[in-house]
Design an enzyme around this catalytic site. Structure first.
Site, short mmCIF file in Angstrom:
data_model
loop_
_atom_site.label_atom_id
_atom_site.label_comp_id
_atom_site.label_asym_id
_atom_site.label_seq_id
_atom_site.Cartn_x
_atom_site.Cartn_y
_atom_site.Cartn_z
N HIS A 20 0.85 -1.19 0.00
CA HIS A 20 0.00 0.00 0.00
C HIS A 20 0.89 1.24 0.00
CE1 HIS A 20 0.81 0.40 4.25
NE2 HIS A 20 0.24 -0.76 4.53
N HIS A 23 3.95 1.46 2.47
CA HIS A 23 5.20 0.81 2.04
C HIS A 23 5.85 1.62 0.91
CE1 HIS A 23 2.40 -2.72 3.00
NE2 HIS A 23 3.24 -2.67 4.02
N CYS A 128 1.81 -9.91 20.84
CA CYS A 128 0.83 -9.46 19.84
C CYS A 128 1.21 -10.07 18.50
CB CYS A 128 0.81 -7.93 19.75
SG CYS A 128 -0.14 -7.36 18.33
N CYS A 131 1.86 -7.55 15.60
CA CYS A 131 3.20 -6.93 15.59
C CYS A 131 4.29 -7.99 15.50
CB CYS A 131 3.46 -6.15 16.87
SG CYS A 131 2.36 -4.78 17.18
N CYS A 145 -3.23 -3.83 22.16
CA CYS A 145 -2.16 -3.27 21.33
C CYS A 145 -2.70 -2.03 20.64
CB CYS A 145 -1.71 -4.30 20.30
SG CYS A 145 -0.76 -3.56 18.97
N HIS A 148 -2.99 -2.71 16.74
CA HIS A 148 -3.88 -3.73 16.20
C HIS A 148 -5.20 -3.86 16.93
CE1 HIS A 148 0.10 -4.72 14.56
NE2 HIS A 148 -0.60 -4.99 13.49
N LYS A 299 -6.27 5.92 10.29
CA LYS A 299 -5.24 4.92 10.08
C LYS A 299 -5.68 4.03 8.92
CE LYS A 299 -3.23 0.99 12.50
NZ LYS A 299 -1.89 0.87 12.12
N LYS A 302 -7.59 -2.49 6.52
CA LYS A 302 -8.47 -3.24 5.63
C LYS A 302 -9.92 -3.09 6.08
CE LYS A 302 -5.29 -6.84 4.39
NZ LYS A 302 -4.85 -8.11 4.88
N1 MSP Z 1 8.39 -7.12 8.39
C1 MSP Z 1 8.57 -6.04 9.28
C2 MSP Z 1 9.89 -5.34 9.07
C3 MSP Z 1 11.09 -6.20 9.19
S1 MSP Z 1 12.53 -5.32 8.75
C4 MSP Z 1 13.78 -6.29 9.29
C5 MSP Z 1 7.44 -5.03 9.10
N2 MSP Z 1 6.78 -5.06 7.92
S2 MSP Z 1 5.60 -4.07 7.51
O1 MSP Z 1 5.09 -4.58 6.27
O2 MSP Z 1 4.66 -3.93 8.56
O3 MSP Z 1 6.28 -2.72 7.18
C6 MSP Z 1 6.39 -1.68 8.12
C7 MSP Z 1 7.00 -0.49 7.41
O4 MSP Z 1 6.22 -0.12 6.25
C8 MSP Z 1 7.08 0.77 8.23
O5 MSP Z 1 8.18 0.81 9.11
C9 MSP Z 1 7.21 1.80 7.11
O6 MSP Z 1 8.47 1.74 6.53
C10 MSP Z 1 6.18 1.28 6.11
N3 MSP Z 1 4.82 1.73 6.40
C11 MSP Z 1 3.72 0.93 6.53
N4 MSP Z 1 2.63 1.72 6.74
C12 MSP Z 1 2.98 3.02 6.75
C13 MSP Z 1 2.29 4.23 6.91
N5 MSP Z 1 0.97 4.28 7.08
N6 MSP Z 1 3.01 5.37 6.87
C14 MSP Z 1 4.35 5.38 6.67
N7 MSP Z 1 5.03 4.23 6.53
C15 MSP Z 1 4.40 3.04 6.57
O7 MSP Z 1 7.20 -4.25 9.99
#
Ligand code: MSP
Length: 518
Positions: A20, A23, A128, A131, A145, A148, A299, A302
């Protein structure tokens, strides 16, 4: 400190979710940084990928009636498609189910075990699944949490623990002294006060295989699988080809900057760094923790149905528009809100009115006044000195702003030059010189406008590679943009006299806001 190489990482994203714009934010920033450092002549490595083990993914695959591997293959592909659509040029896309990565994880765990950093014990805490992390009481809001909204499970199991506590003092000093730098400052302070207040406790690095089978078995006890975070962190090493590819590792390690949002700062700042210390591997130079954003004030989730798909967005507006908007909308280190309304407003003002218009005014004038050929500047007058000065000031401030990842300020500076060039056209009024037949002044003014556009195009390239390329073609420049160098090629006077301009498609046609939002 100047380094010949530049290594940037994004987190490896969980495949239980489709890509999304959250990322995309991190990944676009990494791409912009990489393209800029390439322009500076550095060797660059940009790593991204997917995190594919653990309870969450195991459960999601079960729900979809798929094998975990089959499920991961599908979602990992979706991430690749999203990055292709956004014109992201990574050097490696690491998947944590890659056998070479899995072997390296086993090697690391064996070494940590042999060196006495891992011991068998019992761990009791709240967990959790969302997380994939244990939670402290202080982390919860109303017993749930905060991310979540679920109650964590009480987990008590026999497991292997990593001696995180033994790194507490070293880690604290490294962070405090900026030898291991966490930016922005507030995030650094957050980690320091966490260490001061809560302290570091040894952490479980394994799960009972009967419960979490979708993980890498511990090499010294295969009835346990590796905790997904330990497995995931190691991607930053294995993604470079470590331990086999010694050359690549020596060339790029340690990471110049590791990008992430605040959700995963604490685990990165404690467990990951301590594992590196235990292995005797140099620490990353910097973490940059960017803001977290909401969509229309909420936030992204889904269940709320407000998850924005970057593929649909880039298909509708174009990759460069998304890239520009995301990095110009709010400072990189602060939280913000994403809305299509703001995107369209920004598009019309910055891209259609300012940038697109600059080109659309200039090309027809070139055709009419100069037969489409870049003229020789013959007269230096005061106005073009001003333009030159602004261009130079933007170039001079670039390195410092990039070092602090101030993308918004960089774009604001470039746009100062875009707007000044538009104003220069109004003030210098080349049409009047054309009427008067004042060739000397006309050639000088037209050259100045084109030269300013050429410089702008190199500066915008990291953010908007496709647009820059298209403008480059309209300017008739045949050299590739990638081969340009900062600062050598952004000095005034680089545009070759005699270059033949080529008319092209309008770049940013205006969006009718009333029609779209009706
Ligand atoms: N798999 C773990 C990370 C392991 S790294 C060794 C994880 N994955 S995640 O898919 O949840 O990705 C989290 C990251 O995605 C955040 O730290 C950020 O880089 C990005 N983001 C996800 N949602 C976001 C927002 N709503 N806003 C900004 N960044 C976001 O955690």
């Amino acid at each position: 400190m100047y380094r010949k190489s530049f290594y940037v990482t994004t987190p490896v994203y969980y495949v239980n979710d489709v890509p999304h714009i959250g990322h995309s934010y991190t990944t676009i920033a990494a791409d912009v940084l990489t393209r800029y450092h390439k322009l500076c002549g550095q060797d660059t490595f940009f790593l991204t990928g997917t995190d594919e083990h653990g309870t969450k993914i195991q459960q999601m695959a079960e729900k979809k009636n798929k094998s975990p591997k089959e499920f991961c293959d599908e979602v990992a592909e979706k991430f690749k498609v999203a990055w292709r659509n956004l014109n992201i040029k990574y050097d490696n896309f690491i998947r944590t189910t890659n056998p070479r990565h899995e072997d390296a994880v086993k090697e690391v765990l064996q070494k940590l075990y042999d060196d006495g950093y891992i011991y068998k014990g019992k761990y009791e805490a709240l967990y959790c699944v969302g997380c994939e992390q244990f939670k402290m009481k202080g982390d919860l809001v109303g017993g749930r949490c905060p991310d979540h909204k679920t109650e964590p499970e009480k987990r008590s199991e026999e497991c292997y623990l990593f001696k995180l506590s033994s790194f507490q003092d070293r880690l604290y000093k490294l962070i405090k002294s900026d030898k291991f730098k966490i930016m922005p400052k507030e995030r650094k302070n957050e980690v320091l006060s966490f260490i001061e207040n809560e302290g570091l406790q040894d952490v479980s690095i394994s799960r009972d295989k009967a419960k979490v089978y979708w993980g890498i078995p511990l090499p010294f006890d295969t009835s346990h699988t590796t905790y997904v975070w330990v497995d995931a962190f190691l991607n930053y090493l294995t993604g470079l080809g470590w331990p086999q590819d010694k050359n690549n590792f020596e060339k790029f390690w340690p990471p110049t900057v590791q990008l992430m949002a605040k959700d995963i700062l604490r685990v990165h700042a404690t467990i990951w760094v301590s594992i590196l210390m235990a292995l005797g591997i140099e620490l990353p130079q910097m973490y940059f923790i960017h803001g977290y954003f909401t969509v229309n004030g909420q936030k992204m989730s889904k269940s709320l149905g407000n998850v924005i798909d970057p593929v649909a967005l880039s298909e509708k507006y174009g990759a460069d528009v998304i890239r520009y908007f995301m990095l110009s909308e709010f400072p990189f280190g602060t939280d913000g809100d994403f809305s299509i309304k703001r995107l369209e407003e920004t598009y019309n003002s910055d891209l259609a009115n300012d940038f697109g218009n600059l080109l659309h005014r200039t090309i027809p004038m070139m055709d009419k006044y100069c037969d489409g050929v870049v003229p020789e500047p013959k007269k230096e007058d005061l106005i073009d000195e001003d333009l030159k000065k602004i261009a130079q000031a933007v170039v001079d401030s670039l390195a410092g702003l990039y070092e602090e990842l101030k993308f918004r300020d960089i774009l604001a500076d470039i746009w100062r030059l875009v707007r000044r060039t538009n104003k220069y056209i109004d003030e210098a009024a080349p049409w009047a010189f054309f009427k008067e037949g004042n060739d000397e002044r006309l050639s000088t003014v037209m050259y100045n406008i084109l030269e300013s556009i050429r410089i702008i195009t190199i500066l915008t390239y990291p953010f908007m590679p496709e647009t820059s390329q298209k403008i480059w073609e309209q300017l008739g420049i045949t050299e590739s943009l990638v081969s340009q160098r900062i600062p050598e090629d952004v000095g005034w006077g680089g545009l070759k006299v005699g270059t033949k301009i080529k008319k092209g498609e309008p770049l940013f046609p205006r969006i009718d806001l009333n029609k779209n939002n009706a």
